[in-house]
Design an enzyme around this catalytic site. Structure first.
Site, PDB file in Angstrom:
ATOM      1  N   GLU A   1      29.966  -4.086  43.726  1.00  9.44           N
ATOM      2  CA  GLU A   1      29.330  -5.000  42.790  1.00  9.44           C
ATOM      3  C   GLU A   1      29.567  -6.450  43.228  1.00  9.44           C
ATOM      4  OE1 GLU A   1      29.298  -5.571  37.941  1.00  9.44           O
ATOM      5  OE2 GLU A   1      31.157  -4.974  38.916  1.00  9.44           O
TER       6      GLU A   1
ATOM      7  N   LYS B   1      22.644  -3.080  35.614  1.00 11.45           N
ATOM      8  CA  LYS B   1      23.856  -2.734  34.877  1.00 11.45           C
ATOM      9  C   LYS B   1      23.524  -2.625  33.392  1.00 11.45           C
ATOM     10  CE  LYS B   1      28.746  -4.099  34.741  1.00 11.45           C
ATOM     11  NZ  LYS B   1      29.725  -5.117  35.225  1.00 11.45           N
TER      12      LYS B   1
ATOM     13  N   CYS C   1      30.419  -0.365  37.700  1.00  7.68           N
ATOM     14  CA  CYS C   1      31.689  -0.863  37.164  1.00  7.68           C
ATOM     15  C   CYS C   1      31.880  -0.478  35.683  1.00  7.68           C
ATOM     16  CB  CYS C   1      31.777  -2.368  37.379  1.00  7.68           C
ATOM     17  SG  CYS C   1      33.460  -3.043  37.334  1.00  7.68           S
TER      18      CYS C   1
END
Length: 294
Positions: A45, A122, A156
């Site tokens: 990321e 995301k 993440c």
């Protein structure tokens, strides 16, 4: 189903002197992974945020503008690298404008040698991403087909929400790619342990990549990283008891490579000691959900 040799990176944040040095460093990692037989390489990321170290310290909205203006270069570079080295590349995540509006998103791009691109914005943003950047959350989970089977990308913080991985598994995903950026031990172990939990409860593979090291000058967006990249499995036969296929050396700038055997995954699902993916009780959960919110 074909076995998959996959490379995942602990990408080192170091002082760089030019954009060329950044892209050359990326190329070297891709070339090395390809020459060692990897069919996919996973970058972390915010990998392109390393370029912010070449500029004066920026506010977050300035950083978004700076990175977004490199989107075309980013896409063309990784398309070319994927084709040249015949390797699929999850090119970390990149800050760019959403297609539907003018908001910025944190988006993962997966490039294939034939020119195909799969993307995933995301879906769960950290408080910093919501307040300081600010970014817009994605609104759709992309589970996509590959020659090795179905995959999904959970970036993440996304891996910390078990509902997402379960949906991906129910839609046929047998491998989840998790590019991450964590700048502390607390953040890293949250993500690491959730990667392993998702592998256990859904009986699938999870691949983790992250940033490591630090810059000599502070950058409020990305200045240091703490990570240990790895490939994780269910904690059950025929895999290792700790559910670790491979992990890197903590904090080192390096790439780890492992072969993912989907036949073993099928064996685990069919003859494992436990079967948490199949022993779910959706009706019970729905009943208890109604009680909670009635």
């Amino acid at each position: 189903m074909k076995n998959l040799t996959i490379a995942t990176t602990q990408y080192g944040l170091t002082d760089i002197q030019s954009e060329e040095q950044f892209w050359t460093g990326i190329t070297a990692k891709i070339r090395d992974a390809s020459e060692k037989g990897a069919a996919i390489i996973v970058f972390p990321e915010y990998v392109t945020a390393h370029l912010l170290s070449l500029e004066h310290t920026m506010l977050h909205d300035e950083a978004c503008h700076f990175l977004d203006h490199r989107t075309e270069q980013y896409v063309q570079f990784f398309q070319r690298q994927s084709r040249e080295w015949n390797i699929a590349i999850l090119a970390g995540t990149h800050i760019c404008k959403a297609e539907k509006d003018h908001e910025y998103v944190n988006k993962a791009f997966l490039f294939f040698p034939d020119g195909r691109i799969e993307t995933q914005s995301k879906l769960h943003l950290t408080p910093e991403e919501q307040i300081r950047w600010p970014l817009a959350a994605g609104d759709e989970l992309n589970v996509f087909e590959t020659e090795w089977g179905n995959m999904a990308i959970l970036t993440c913080y996304d891996i910390e929400f078990p509902e997402l991985a379960r949906v991906a598994a129910l839609r046929g995903a047998e491998l989840i790619l998790c590019p991450s950026y964590t700048d502390s031990t607390h953040g890293y172990y949250r993500v690491r342990h959730c990667c392993q939990a998702r592998a256990i409860e859904n009986q699938l593979f999870v691949v983790l990549s992250g940033l490591v090291g630090s810059l000599s000058e502070d950058r409020p967006q990305v200045d240091q990283g703490y990570s240990q990249a790895g490939v994780f499995t269910p904690c059950d036969t025929p895999f290792a008891a700790d559910g670790i296929l491979i992990v890197g050396e903590l904090g080192d700038d390096m790439t780890v490579i492992a072969e993912v055997d989907f036949h073993k995954l099928r064996e685990n699902r069919e003859r494992g000691t436990v079967a948490p993916f199949y022993d779910r009780r959706p009706e019970l959960y729905e009943q208890e959900h109604r009680k909670t919110f009635s």
